[in-house]
Scaffold this active site. Structure first.
Site, PDB file in Angstrom:
ATOM      1  N   ASP A   1      -5.508  -3.411  -3.532  1.00  0.00           N
ATOM      2  CA  ASP A   1      -4.848  -3.005  -1.948  1.00  0.00           C
ATOM      3  C   ASP A   1      -4.602  -4.780  -1.257  1.00  0.00           C
ATOM      4  OD1 ASP A   1      -3.212  -2.292   0.294  1.00  0.00           O
ATOM      5  OD2 ASP A   1      -5.358  -0.238   0.910  1.00  0.00           O
TER       6      ASP A   1
ATOM      7  N   SER B   1       1.118  -1.135   0.611  1.00  0.00           N
ATOM      8  CA  SER B   1       0.000  -0.070   0.060  1.00  0.00           C
ATOM      9  C   SER B   1       0.470   1.419   0.187  1.00  0.00           C
ATOM     10  CB  SER B   1      -0.510   0.073   1.258  1.00  0.00           C
ATOM     11  OG  SER B   1      -1.901   0.421   0.963  1.00  0.00           O
TER      12      SER B   1
END
Length: 396
Positions: free
Chosen positions: A266, A122
């Site tokens: 993600d 991320s």
């Protein structure tokens, strides 16, 4: 008159749904039976990918053995100094400014380790390539991370997209930001560091399986795949794309001569941070490198390890927001415990740092990337980086 209104409403709704329909149908998606057997690069024969010295991608928990060869007692890794160092960078959204501040603080005070392995998820995935390359790119990291704002990466917001499509935004701004930041020159530098014996691993979540997919970005950058730049951009965009806010990335893969798609989002959906491959024998790597000190793993948590006490109003949005934040924090703590456990089993040291209770700055706007808040977090991280008291070993 009522009938005409109904007809018009039906036509408008039909056109709206048609416009929002996706070209990424399930018929093109990998399946539960084949998703772990697909290849990334397209060859005339899928088995040809096995000839690649290192995988372009592997799964968390795989029996990965490419960092040490039993046949030759060698490792592709190189080390400067007397110890193998690795850096783990977590997710955290705007709080990624903390990691950027720490890295710059360590670098400016000449305390930044030379990391043979760098991993990121991320927000950490955007920081990791800069640390991996090092040198002038460390200063560039500050410019990039503090330059992120809602207009730059989010663009136009459309609530209907969330209902009928796959995200709050169309993702074009985020992808353009990734392309501009990690351009051809940057990718060439990643390949150069890979050839020099360092490894860069980026995590995404393969959404259908909810498994952590780990991408060997240096191996991809160093390959002759014609679409390697696009693949790297997709991996970085996927890793940093919060589901519902940014659309997923559909990555093309191949299986038995056919092309399929994988849906990636993600990396924080599967883990907030990781140190892989867990099956690597670091004692043997040490022997191959002629080292006697245990490997060292530094972990930067772009956030907290403990939720602060905070009375919540009895309202759905507030309760949901608090719950999601708590889940993320508990996930981060679990990931750290996992690394600490394997540090005992695999014989390496772990140091970690996180945002502490003493940091009390708050966002002044509703922006996801509040500029003043990010600057405050960066400075907080920088000050800790230049200090001599950054790393913790005591369990949070």
């Amino acid at each position: 008159m009522k009938l005409n209104k109904r007809i018009v409403s039906t036509v408008v709704l039909t056109l709206l749904l048609s416009a929002c329909s996706s070209i990424h149908t399930l018929e093109n998606r990998v399946t539960e039976d084949n998703y772990q057997d697909v290849t990334i690069a397209q060859f005339q024969n899928d088995s040809a990918e096995q000839q690649v010295v290192e995988p372009f991608r592997f799964w968390a928990g795989d029996e990965s053995n490419f960092l040490y060869s039993e046949a030759t007692n060698t490792t592709p890794l190189t080390v400067k100094g007397d110890r193998l160092n690795a850096l783990v960078l977590s997710g955290g959204g705007a709080k990624g400014a903390y990691g950027a501040g720490i890295v710059n603080g360590l670098y400016d005070s000449q305390q930044l380790n030379d990391y043979s392995i760098v991993t990121g998820i991320s927000a950490g995935s955007l920081i990791a390539p800069f640390v991996f390359i090092g040198g002038d790119e460390i200063a560039h990291l500050k410019q990039v991370m503090l330059g992120i704002n809602d207009k730059l990466v989010i663009g136009k917001k459309n609530f209907l997209n969330t209902l009928f499509k796959d995200a709050f935004t169309n993702g074009e701004k985020m992808y353009e930001f990734i392309e501009a930041t990690f351009d051809d020159e940057m990718i060439a530098k990643i390949a150069e560091q890979h050839r020099a014996g360092r490894r860069l691993f980026i995590g995404t979540t393969q959404f259908d399986s909810e498994q952590l997919s780990i991408w060997n970005l240096g191996s991809i950058a160093n390959s002759d795949m014609p679409n390697k730049n696009q693949l790297i951009h997709q991996v970085l965009a996927a890793s940093a794309s919060i589901p519902g806010v940014f659309p997923p990335q559909f990555i093309k893969v191949h299986y038995k001569g056919q092309q399929f798609e994988e849906l990636h989002v993600d990396g924080g959906m599967a883990a907030q941070m990781f140190f892989e491959p867990i099956n690597t024998d670091f004692d043997k790597i040490n022997q191959a490198l002629g080292l006697t000190k245990k490997p060292n793993v530094d972990v930067i948590r772009n956030g907290v390890f403990n939720m602060p006490y905070e009375a919540q109003p009895d309202k759905g949005v507030a309760l949901l927001t608090r719950s999601l934040k708590s889940l993320t924090v508990m996930q981060s703590k679990g990931d750290l415990y996992k690394m600490l456990y394997f540090s005992k089993v695999k014989n390496y040291d772990v140091n970690f740092t996180s945002i502490e209770k003493s940091f009390d700055a708050e966002p002044s706007t509703k922006d996801m990337f509040d500029q003043d808040y990010m600057q405050a977090i960066y400075q907080y991280g920088y000050d800790k980086g230049v200090s001599q008291n950054l790393w913790d070993k005591k369990l949070p």
